[in-house]
Design an enzyme around this catalytic site. Sequence first.
Site, PDB file in Angstrom:
ATOM      1  N   HIS A  94      40.208  84.544 182.742  1.00 10.26           N
ATOM      2  CA  HIS A  94      40.928  84.176 181.526  1.00 10.26           C
ATOM      3  C   HIS A  94      42.391  84.625 181.579  1.00 10.26           C
ATOM      4  CE1 HIS A  94      37.489  82.812 179.135  1.00 10.26           C
ATOM      5  NE2 HIS A  94      36.801  83.752 179.742  1.00 10.26           N
ATOM      6  N   PRO A  95      43.286  83.800 181.037  1.00  9.76           N
ATOM      7  CA  PRO A  95      44.676  84.239 180.927  1.00  9.76           C
ATOM      8  C   PRO A  95      44.808  85.267 179.816  1.00  9.76           C
ATOM      9  CG  PRO A  95      44.390  82.169 179.763  1.00  9.76           C
ATOM     10  CD  PRO A  95      43.071  82.464 180.433  1.00  9.76           C
ATOM     11  N   GLU A 104      42.151  76.277 173.519  1.00 10.42           N
ATOM     12  CA  GLU A 104      41.575  77.325 172.676  1.00 10.42           C
ATOM     13  C   GLU A 104      42.646  78.216 172.061  1.00 10.42           C
ATOM     14  OE1 GLU A 104      37.647  77.234 175.526  1.00 10.42           O
ATOM     15  OE2 GLU A 104      39.059  78.890 175.680  1.00 10.42           O
ATOM     16  N   ILE A 144      38.912  87.403 173.569  1.00 12.07           N
ATOM     17  CA  ILE A 144      38.509  87.020 172.220  1.00 12.07           C
ATOM     18  C   ILE A 144      38.374  85.508 172.185  1.00 12.07           C
ATOM     19  CG2 ILE A 144      40.899  86.860 171.402  1.00 12.07           C
ATOM     20  CD1 ILE A 144      39.913  87.886 168.674  1.00 12.07           C
ATOM     21  N   ALA A 187      39.489  82.620 170.874  1.00 13.21           N
ATOM     22  CA  ALA A 187      40.739  82.421 170.133  1.00 13.21           C
ATOM     23  C   ALA A 187      40.767  81.135 169.319  1.00 13.21           C
ATOM     24  CB  ALA A 187      41.918  82.436 171.113  1.00 13.21           C
TER      25      ALA A 187
END
Length: 333
Positions: free
Chosen positions: A59-60, A82, A115, A117
């Site tokens: 994930h970034p 997202e 999270i 998002a």
Amino acid sequence: MELSFDEKDYASCCGSSRFAKEMVIASPFSSLQHSISVARNIWFNKIDVNSWLQAFSAHPQIGQTHSPSVASQTSAQWSKGEQSTALATATGSSLQELSEWNAQYRNKFGFVFLICASGRSTDEILAELKKRYTNRPIVEFEIAAQEQMKITELRLAKLFSSKESISSTTNKDSIVVAKKAEDRISIIGGHVTSDSANSPGKSIQLPSRTRPPITTHVLDVSRGAPAAGIEVLLEAWRGTQPRPTFGVADSGSWIVQGSSTTDSDGRSGQLLSIVDDVNPGIYRISFNTGMYNPNGFFPYVSIVFEILESQKKQHFHVPLLLSPFSFSTYRGS
């Protein structure tokens, strides 16, 4: 109709190679809910800590639009979508503060702040980051794993929706709508993050909405508290008839729009993209109440509603008030 995908598809949903392999072994799946149930079992019971960390690393950092090199192109595109709400509500100062807190978080816990998002503003994400920063590492590690599962469920819904759209000969309209939604996400992300020098003379209009057009939350009235952990599924009617007929089974004409799980406040994640005009039509929102309360009367609850052409700019909030032997709902704004 049973559906199956290859490892790279499942790896786009969750960056753990072990998870992707286990999903291929367990496939094909009879439905989206079947795949989610299996995915939960694999994620929480079959794979190890290293697999969790591998998924986190795909994930970034929240607030950034580029994914790590280990992420697939599909995963990178989904991450961008997202984070569309966060990017659309960000300012230079809030992005700077988010970057600084992300760095502090990584230094403390050793992995990226994770999270789900979808539908969350930059301020909401930042507040949650600060709150979770005070957790003990073992507690935060489990929370991050739960957030990863929420993201995985959302992406599985997109994966199933894409195949159902392609395989259906009566679903041309939904393909067009999905394409427009993806285009909108790309425009938002590009507008917020691009250098003005790279796009001289261009002005891109952001949507006036700040949240998806259809939202929900669940309240457990027997406890007087939000109901967390309830799976929510949003579908749109795409049958040959203009509307479903009462008492006639035609499940193949319901097309998945989004899927999520209610959080600690009883609110689901993003079920639709943030667009100015919601597509008019018949929608069905379903709640997996049987998993939340195995001893309850309802194994699941579905609510069918219609959005008219004149209502396409309105917001539809469909909350569920749940007790062991009854439920009620109403339309909020």
